[in-house]
Design a protein around this motif. Structure first.
Motif, mmCIF file in Angstrom:
data_model
loop_
_atom_site.group_PDB
_atom_site.id
_atom_site.type_symbol
_atom_site.label_atom_id
_atom_site.label_comp_id
_atom_site.label_asym_id
_atom_site.label_seq_id
_atom_site.Cartn_x
_atom_site.Cartn_y
_atom_site.Cartn_z
ATOM 1 N N PRO A 146 4.645 -4.420 8.935
ATOM 2 C CA PRO A 146 4.568 -3.045 8.414
ATOM 3 C C PRO A 146 3.188 -2.450 8.644
ATOM 4 O O PRO A 146 2.183 -3.137 8.587
ATOM 5 C CB PRO A 146 4.848 -3.237 6.922
ATOM 6 N N TYR A 147 3.176 -1.167 8.940
ATOM 7 C CA TYR A 147 1.903 -0.488 9.147
ATOM 8 C C TYR A 147 2.046 0.983 8.757
ATOM 9 O O TYR A 147 3.034 1.627 9.068
ATOM 10 C CB TYR A 147 1.456 -0.588 10.607
ATOM 11 N N GLY A 148 1.058 1.475 8.042
ATOM 12 C CA GLY A 148 1.012 2.884 7.700
ATOM 13 C C GLY A 148 2.100 3.325 6.738
ATOM 14 O O GLY A 148 2.754 2.524 6.068
ATOM 15 N N ASP A 179 0.808 -1.210 0.000
ATOM 16 C CA ASP A 179 0.000 0.000 0.000
ATOM 17 C C ASP A 179 0.842 1.261 0.000
ATOM 18 O O ASP A 179 0.322 2.365 -0.155
ATOM 19 C CB ASP A 179 -0.902 0.024 1.242
ATOM 20 N N VAL A 180 2.139 1.130 0.199
ATOM 21 C CA VAL A 180 3.010 2.290 0.310
ATOM 22 C C VAL A 180 3.482 2.699 -1.078
ATOM 23 O O VAL A 180 3.978 1.879 -1.835
ATOM 24 C CB VAL A 180 4.225 1.974 1.199
ATOM 25 N N SER A 184 13.467 -3.038 7.770
ATOM 26 C CA SER A 184 14.032 -4.152 8.521
ATOM 27 C C SER A 184 12.929 -4.880 9.269
ATOM 28 O O SER A 184 12.167 -4.255 10.023
ATOM 29 C CB SER A 184 15.090 -3.645 9.514
ATOM 30 N N SER A 185 12.836 -6.197 9.047
ATOM 31 C CA SER A 185 11.820 -6.976 9.746
ATOM 32 C C SER A 185 12.383 -8.340 10.130
ATOM 33 O O SER A 185 13.424 -8.771 9.621
ATOM 34 C CB SER A 185 10.567 -7.145 8.885
ATOM 35 N N LYS A 186 11.676 -8.996 11.036
ATOM 36 C CA LYS A 186 12.142 -10.298 11.511
ATOM 37 C C LYS A 186 12.039 -11.333 10.402
ATOM 38 O O LYS A 186 11.182 -11.260 9.516
ATOM 39 C CB LYS A 186 11.359 -10.733 12.740
ATOM 40 N N PHE A 220 12.534 1.469 15.588
ATOM 41 C CA PHE A 220 11.133 1.092 15.458
ATOM 42 C C PHE A 220 10.253 2.340 15.470
ATOM 43 O O PHE A 220 9.161 2.340 14.908
ATOM 44 C CB PHE A 220 10.711 0.203 16.642
ATOM 45 N N SER A 221 10.723 3.365 16.161
ATOM 46 C CA SER A 221 9.916 4.562 16.409
ATOM 47 C C SER A 221 9.872 5.480 15.194
ATOM 48 O O SER A 221 10.891 6.028 14.766
ATOM 49 C CB SER A 221 10.483 5.329 17.607
#
Length: 267
Positions: A194-196, A6-7, A206-208, A170-171
């Motif tokens: 992912p969100y927003g 969606d991004v 970066s994700s797990k 993360f922030s």
């Protein structure tokens, strides 16, 4: 919850990509140092990672009560040391008295393997080593110091222009603050899911590893949208090979030497 599909892709005037590596095998960064056998984020763990020829070092940055920049993942020291209390409530002198090797066996009787490390100690280690490694600094939030963490770290980096530092968090608020301080530095947004909208200045996601492997087309979509991709924590050689095949740019590993060797033998 939004998804990366969606991004929108980066616009034409987006920051030039500096931290995306189009290589056949990913870069291997030591996750909290080479900490499979040495206490995490100690100087000994980072020294071991350099000896294993890790391409980068990943670490977490927090502020002490006396506003010193130190390396520690958790908000408090209960899990990692024989002490008690939150990093933000203790001075550096108080923290240096704790033993950060209590949850590990056969740790050398050496302050480098037992003491909380400061950011300055790590940067000096890297600078003195003469090795060309990337430093992946995660700014830890929430913090009672709020944006002071970003300000302190930004000021600190001015004294180390020769080091290649990648800022992560993360922030979203922390990344936004950093982008306002330093719009020329590409950022890494860390998330479990992912969100927003992606924060301004972000060049890599970066994700797990579990999410990247389970979400269909996530890696391909991320790369198609023009972002680099990092994954944590990758300790299994077969998993590392699969992520390499998906085009992941950087793998964070507790055992960087072993994973790097596995990918060198790939194919």
């Amino acid at each position: 919850m939004g998804c990366i599909a969606d991004v929108p892709a980066p616009v034409d005037n987006a920051i030039e990509f500096r931290y995306v590596f189009r290589v056949s095998t990913p870069l291997i960064a030591a996750h909290r140092g080479s900490n499979e056998f040495l206490p995490e984020q100690t100087i000994a763990a980072f020294r071991q990672a350099l000896e294993e020829d890790a391409d980068g070092l990943e670490f977490d940055v927090r502020l002490t009560a006396d506003r010193q920049l130190v390396l520690h993942h958790d908000r408090n020291v209960r899990r990692t040391s024989d002490g008690r209390g939150a990093i933000a409530d203790l001075t550096l002198d108080e923290l240096k008295k704790f033993d950060f090797s209590v949850n590990r066996d056969n740790v050398p009787d050496d302050p480098e393997a037992r003491e909380l490390a400061t950011l300055e100690e790590l940067f000096k280690l890297v600078s003195d080593s003469g090795k060309d490694v990337k430093l992946y600094a995660e700014l830890k939030h929430p913090s009672r110091f709020g944006g002071e963490l970003e300000t302190r770290f930004f000021e600190f980096l001015r004294d180390w222009p020769e080091l290649d530092v990648v800022v992560m968090s993360f922030s979203k608020a922390a990344l936004k603050r950093w982008h306002e301080l330093d719009p020329e530095r590409g950022l890494v947004w860390i998330f479990e899911f992912p969100y927003g909208k992606i924060p301004p200045g972000v060049e890599m996601l970066s994700s797990k590893v579990d999410y990247i492997e389970s979400a269909a087309d996530f890696a391909a979509t991320t790369k198609d949208d023009g972002y680099g991709l990092l994954s944590w924590t990758v300790n299994d050689p077969d998993q590392a090979r699969r992520l390499a095949d998906q085009g992941v740019d950087v793998l964070f590993s507790d055992r960087p030497g072993e994973i790097k060797k596995a990918l060198a033998l790939k194919g």
